[in-house]
Scaffold this active site. Structure first.
Site, PDB file in Angstrom:
ATOM      1  N   ALA A 196      24.152  -4.057 -17.248  1.00 17.10           N
ATOM      2  CA  ALA A 196      25.184  -5.032 -17.619  1.00 17.10           C
ATOM      3  C   ALA A 196      24.848  -6.467 -17.209  1.00 17.10           C
ATOM      4  O   ALA A 196      25.720  -7.334 -17.271  1.00 17.10           O
ATOM      5  CB  ALA A 196      26.567  -4.639 -17.083  1.00 17.10           C
ATOM      6  N   ALA A 197      23.592  -6.737 -16.836  1.00 12.10           N
ATOM      7  CA  ALA A 197      23.195  -8.134 -16.585  1.00 12.10           C
ATOM      8  C   ALA A 197      23.427  -8.950 -17.848  1.00 12.10           C
ATOM      9  O   ALA A 197      23.936 -10.076 -17.804  1.00 12.10           O
ATOM     10  CB  ALA A 197      21.725  -8.206 -16.186  1.00 12.10           C
ATOM     11  N   GLY A 198      23.070  -8.354 -18.981  1.00  9.77           N
ATOM     12  CA  GLY A 198      23.254  -9.049 -20.254  1.00  9.77           C
ATOM     13  C   GLY A 198      24.729  -9.288 -20.551  1.00  9.77           C
ATOM     14  O   GLY A 198      25.100 -10.309 -21.133  1.00  9.77           O
ATOM     15  N   ASP A 199      25.586  -8.363 -20.143  1.00 12.28           N
ATOM     16  CA  ASP A 199      27.028  -8.530 -20.377  1.00 12.28           C
ATOM     17  C   ASP A 199      27.588  -9.628 -19.476  1.00 12.28           C
ATOM     18  O   ASP A 199      28.427 -10.433 -19.904  1.00 12.28           O
ATOM     19  CB  ASP A 199      27.767  -7.206 -20.112  1.00 12.28           C
TER      20      ASP A 199
END
Ligand code: ATP
Ligand code: RIB
Length: 314
Positions: free
Chosen positions: A252-255
């Site tokens: 979830a780094a991208g989120d």
């Protein structure tokens, strides 16, 4: 008053096993820990925005199983307006996630209720979309719903940001209706087709040029610990270095990045400033376990930015 951000997307329960390394095909490895976390790319982005203090509404679906109510309640407790989160017959979405000692992950998503999302579900809440400052979506709900959403945002002149994950081919019409597309490296390779080269600075610049050539107005190419490149059809190319942190879990780094980026844009920051704010939110998230539990508050991001230099400045 600022217009709310709307997220149209998936809501999952994440079943997470950690192990020294992610197993190869046909291999079994011994795990270290097992945990369940609230996740789903849509819900994660909504929670990221809610914790960063922006008004956020979610359109999504949970199942009528034991997890559905917990998933919806968790969103609400993070400040997400869940009035348009509906309950479908059957199981909630689930993600099976493996995490290595280096914080890398591999994920299988079983859509469950997310897969029952239909165009009519978007139509029922059309007024929410038309009132939004920006709409965020991803590809964990059916493509025909994303395409229909893009028709609505386009007609209402509401900017749409697509995180093309899990990656699938995108129609020309959809690409032309996007304000922002935010692929990671492997998604960009898939969108650009065989032979795409993202090596080094020139390869990456070339790749964003080709992504813009597909018809989308603005691109954020997310490159993990290499950072991100923000590119606009109008000419901007801004490198956003990642911050140097000890990554524990990059899920979830991208989120976190997308949520932070949208909040930045809605607060009147430039795309470059929004990228730096987003990179800080994402850097904090990789130092914590789990998808939604890892999302930082606005105060945490501000505090982080006061004390950290990005890798390129260090
Ligand atoms: P995910 O699928 O895991 O949610 P992603 O693949 O969509 O993420 P990434 O490119 O891995 O996206 O990460 C998004 C942003 O998060 C990066 O541009 C960077 O700013 C930040 N980030 C990711 N990994 C790290 C790391 N190890 N250290 C610091 N920042 C990181
Ligand atoms: O982006 C991370 C998310 O992908 C996880 O929370 C998991 O649910 C999968 O959808």
């Amino acid at each position: 008053m600022k217009k709310p951000i709307v997220v149209v997307g998936s809501i999952n329960l994440d079943l997470v096993a950690t192990a020294e390394r992610i197993p190869n095909v046909g291999e079994t490895v011994s795990g270290k820990q097992f945990n369940t976390f609230f996740g789903g790319k849509g819900a994660n982005q909504a929670v990221a925005i809610g914790r960063l203090g922006c008004a956020v509404r979610m359109l999504g679906k949970v199942g009528n199983d034991a997890f559905g109510k917990q998933l919806r309640d968790a969103l609400e407790s993070d400040g997400v307006d869940v009035g348009a989160v509906e309950v479908a017959q059957g199981a909630s979405g689930v993600a099976l996630i493996s995490i290595s000692d280096h914080g890398e992950n591999s994920i299988i998503v079983v859509p469950g209720a997310n897969g029952t999302f239909e165009k009519g579900d978007v139509d029922r809440h059309r007024h929410l979309i038309e009132e939004a400052g920006i709409v965020l979506t991803q590809l964990e709900i059916p493509m025909e719903v994303v395409e229909h959403l893009a028709e609505i945002t386009d007609a209402a002149h509401v900017p749409l940001m697509l995180d093309p994950a899990p990656v699938q081919p995108l129609s020309r019409e959809l690409l032309h209706r996007l304000d922002w597309i935010t692929p990671n490296e492997s998604e960009a390779r898939m969108l650009l087709g065989p032979g795409a080269n993202l090596e080094g600075e020139s390869g990456t610049l070339n790749a964003v040029q080709k992504l813009l050539g597909l018809g989308v107005r603005n691109v954020v190419l997310k490159l993990g610990k290499r950072g991100a490149l923000v590119a606009q059809a109008s000419g901007l190319r801004a490198w956003i270095p990642a911050f140097k942190v000890d990554a524990l879990d990059t899920t979830a780094a991208g989120d976190a990045f997308n949520g932070g980026f949208a909040v930045g844009l809605m607060s009147g920051k430039t795309p470059e400033e929004s990228g730096r704010f987003a990179a800080a939110a994402a850097a904090i998230s990789v130092t914590r376990r789990g998808a939604q539990p890892s999302m930082p508050s606005f105060e945490e991001v501000e505090e982080f930015l006061r004390h950290h230099q990005s890798a390129a400045e260090a």
